[in-house]
Each structure stands twice: as C-alpha cells, then as structure tokens.
Design a protein around this motif. Structure first.
Motif, PDB file in Angstrom:
ATOM      1  N   LYS A 100      36.199  44.198  28.887  1.00 46.98           N
ATOM      2  CA  LYS A 100      36.019  44.948  30.124  1.00 46.98           C
ATOM      3  C   LYS A 100      37.200  44.721  31.066  1.00 46.98           C
ATOM      4  N   ILE A 101      37.650  43.491  31.168  1.00 46.68           N
ATOM      5  CA  ILE A 101      38.785  43.166  32.031  1.00 46.68           C
ATOM      6  C   ILE A 101      40.040  43.871  31.534  1.00 46.68           C
ATOM      7  N   MET A 102      40.241  43.873  30.236  1.00 45.83           N
ATOM      8  CA  MET A 102      41.417  44.539  29.679  1.00 45.83           C
ATOM      9  C   MET A 102      41.359  46.050  29.923  1.00 45.83           C
ATOM     10  N   ILE A 103      40.202  46.649  29.756  1.00 44.32           N
ATOM     11  CA  ILE A 103      40.061  48.087  29.982  1.00 44.32           C
ATOM     12  C   ILE A 103      40.286  48.428  31.449  1.00 44.32           C
ATOM     13  N   LEU A 104      39.743  47.623  32.356  1.00 46.23           N
ATOM     14  CA  LEU A 104      39.960  47.854  33.782  1.00 46.23           C
ATOM     15  C   LEU A 104      41.431  47.690  34.155  1.00 46.23           C
ATOM     16  N   PHE A 105      42.082  46.700  33.579  1.00 45.75           N
ATOM     17  CA  PHE A 105      43.507  46.485  33.844  1.00 45.75           C
ATOM     18  C   PHE A 105      44.330  47.676  33.361  1.00 45.75           C
ATOM     19  N   LEU A 106      44.070  48.160  32.155  1.00 49.90           N
ATOM     20  CA  LEU A 106      44.802  49.302  31.625  1.00 49.90           C
ATOM     21  C   LEU A 106      44.525  50.567  32.423  1.00 49.90           C
ATOM     22  N   ALA A 107      43.304  50.745  32.883  1.00 48.46           N
ATOM     23  CA  ALA A 107      42.979  51.906  33.708  1.00 48.46           C
ATOM     24  C   ALA A 107      43.699  51.827  35.052  1.00 48.46           C
TER      25      ALA A 107
END
Length: 54
Positions: free
Chosen positions: A4-11
């Motif tokens: 989730k953290i990685m997806i939020l960072f990429l977004a």
C-alpha cells in the motif's frame, strides 16, 4: 502494508509528474541567439560553427 505504501508513493510521484508538466515551461525552447539552421547557441558576432549564415 508495504505494498500500500509503495502504491501510494508511486501514485504521488505520478501526480507530481503530471503537475510539473503543466506548471513548468517546456525545456526544449531555443535560445534567443540560436542558429536557425542547426539550433546551436551562437556566442559572439561570428558565423555559426555549422558554416551556414543566419
């Protein structure tokens, strides 16, 4: 949780990239003293290094 953290960072990075594309002017503009034939910046009053006249 880590995914989730990685997806939020990429977004967030993608959002910043889209915002920056509209906010900043294009980087590929020619300089005022550029040669119209080749696009190289001209320094001084002499001819362009490509050999063509203005």
């Amino acid at each position: 949780m880590l995914i989730k953290i990685m997806i939020l960072f990429l977004a967030a990075m993608a959002g910043l990239a889209v915002f920056a594309r509209f906010w900043y002017p294009p980087a590929r503009r020619r300089a005022k003293g550029a040669c119209p034939a080749c696009g190289r910046p001209r320094i001084g009053p002499g001819p362009c290094p490509c050999g063509r006249k203005r």
